[in-house]
Design an enzyme around this catalytic site. Sequence first.
Site, PDB file in Angstrom:
ATOM      1  N   ALA A  47      46.102 -37.645 -71.495  1.00  0.00           N
ATOM      2  CA  ALA A  47      47.095 -38.700 -71.305  1.00  0.00           C
ATOM      3  C   ALA A  47      46.558 -39.797 -70.387  1.00  0.00           C
ATOM      4  O   ALA A  47      46.764 -40.984 -70.646  1.00  0.00           O
ATOM      5  CB  ALA A  47      48.372 -38.104 -70.727  1.00  0.00           C
ATOM      6  N   GLU A 145      41.133 -29.591 -71.855  1.00  0.00           N
ATOM      7  CA  GLU A 145      42.343 -29.056 -71.227  1.00  0.00           C
ATOM      8  C   GLU A 145      43.316 -28.512 -72.273  1.00  0.00           C
ATOM      9  O   GLU A 145      44.373 -28.000 -71.926  1.00  0.00           O
ATOM     10  CB  GLU A 145      43.041 -30.119 -70.361  1.00  0.00           C
ATOM     11  CG  GLU A 145      42.358 -30.293 -69.016  1.00  0.00           C
ATOM     12  CD  GLU A 145      43.048 -31.288 -68.098  1.00  0.00           C
ATOM     13  OE1 GLU A 145      42.728 -31.272 -66.902  1.00  0.00           O
ATOM     14  OE2 GLU A 145      43.878 -32.084 -68.553  1.00  0.00           O
ATOM     15  N   GLU A 230      28.291 -43.696 -57.125  1.00  0.00           N
ATOM     16  CA  GLU A 230      26.941 -44.132 -57.535  1.00  0.00           C
ATOM     17  C   GLU A 230      26.895 -44.701 -58.959  1.00  0.00           C
ATOM     18  O   GLU A 230      25.820 -45.009 -59.470  1.00  0.00           O
ATOM     19  CB  GLU A 230      25.958 -42.943 -57.448  1.00  0.00           C
ATOM     20  CG  GLU A 230      25.755 -42.396 -56.047  1.00  0.00           C
ATOM     21  CD  GLU A 230      25.164 -43.450 -55.107  1.00  0.00           C
ATOM     22  OE1 GLU A 230      24.182 -44.111 -55.493  1.00  0.00           O
ATOM     23  OE2 GLU A 230      25.720 -43.612 -54.012  1.00  0.00           O
ATOM     24  N   ASP A 260      38.803 -40.289 -65.641  1.00  0.00           N
ATOM     25  CA  ASP A 260      39.622 -40.543 -66.835  1.00  0.00           C
ATOM     26  C   ASP A 260      39.818 -42.046 -67.052  1.00  0.00           C
ATOM     27  O   ASP A 260      39.862 -42.516 -68.184  1.00  0.00           O
ATOM     28  CB  ASP A 260      40.984 -39.856 -66.709  1.00  0.00           C
ATOM     29  CG  ASP A 260      40.860 -38.345 -66.654  1.00  0.00           C
ATOM     30  OD1 ASP A 260      39.888 -37.812 -67.219  1.00  0.00           O
ATOM     31  OD2 ASP A 260      41.734 -37.704 -66.041  1.00  0.00           O
TER      32      ASP A 260
END
Length: 313
Positions: A47, A145, A230, A260
Amino acid sequence: MAAASPTEVVVVGSCMTDLVSLTTRLPKAGETIHGHKFFIGFGGKGANQCIQAARLGAKTLMICKVGKDSFGNDYIENFKRNGISTEFVGQTEDAATGAASIIVNSEGQNVIVIVAGANLLLDSEDLKRAANAICKAKVIICQLEITPAISLEALKMAYSNGVKTLFNPAPAHAELDPQFYTHSDIFCCNESEAEILTGIPVGSPEDAGKVGLVLLERGCKLVIVTLGAEGCVMISADGPIPKHVPAGKVRAVDTTGAGDSFVGALAFFMACYPSLSMEDMIRRSNFIASVSVQASGTQSSYPYRKDLPQDLF
């Protein structure tokens, strides 16, 4: 419906309700400490990635499963508020909406426990119902997930129809099905996921390059290893010399969901600006993720197109 333009980014993945506590430091085992703030937010890797792509302007669709409970109802409303199609967001009475308990310290570091719940009930039938949307998308994003076999099935469906596949192996499994490598146009992992998958500890861009080479040998076409502040390292089968793409320096408030944000932004650029070079897409996605870490919360920290420098577009 027939006249609507096709979906650009389809995400097959997870929804989690985030239960977030802010503290000065993370507690030790067996210790109770006072936090200074608690809030409930919307999360889950799938999501999150979908929301970030949508806020940048991609036409998005989410394929997921939530519980028939207040958290599930709230999540469907959240998608609608963000302009995301909920045609294939299923609700089940057999499990609760997924939940994540998150503790964030004053440096923005976090510890997270997830209970996947309804996410694990997304199944092949759900994918079959959404097959048309999957096969006509420009980009599909999957993660781990939900049940891994379902993520793989979705990737294969998309891949065999010429849809660009973006796979984020999170949370990582050491024994990942080798077909994930061969069906991912872009394989994007962070340092800890890279180490779990390859056994190579990643402490520098050089280490990330070594990981990339190993993953190319397993059949990946293009590997991105994200390195937090980084930036990231990319390496492709076409040009097997690792390229470090640094990120600008910012003061992090809360890094939850930054990876995400990066993945969602990358999918947006792949779908909507396919003529950009991959390095340019990564540089722009780095910038968007760096904006997200400067505010607390997960989706609440994700920027909208109108709030970003317009030269990104």
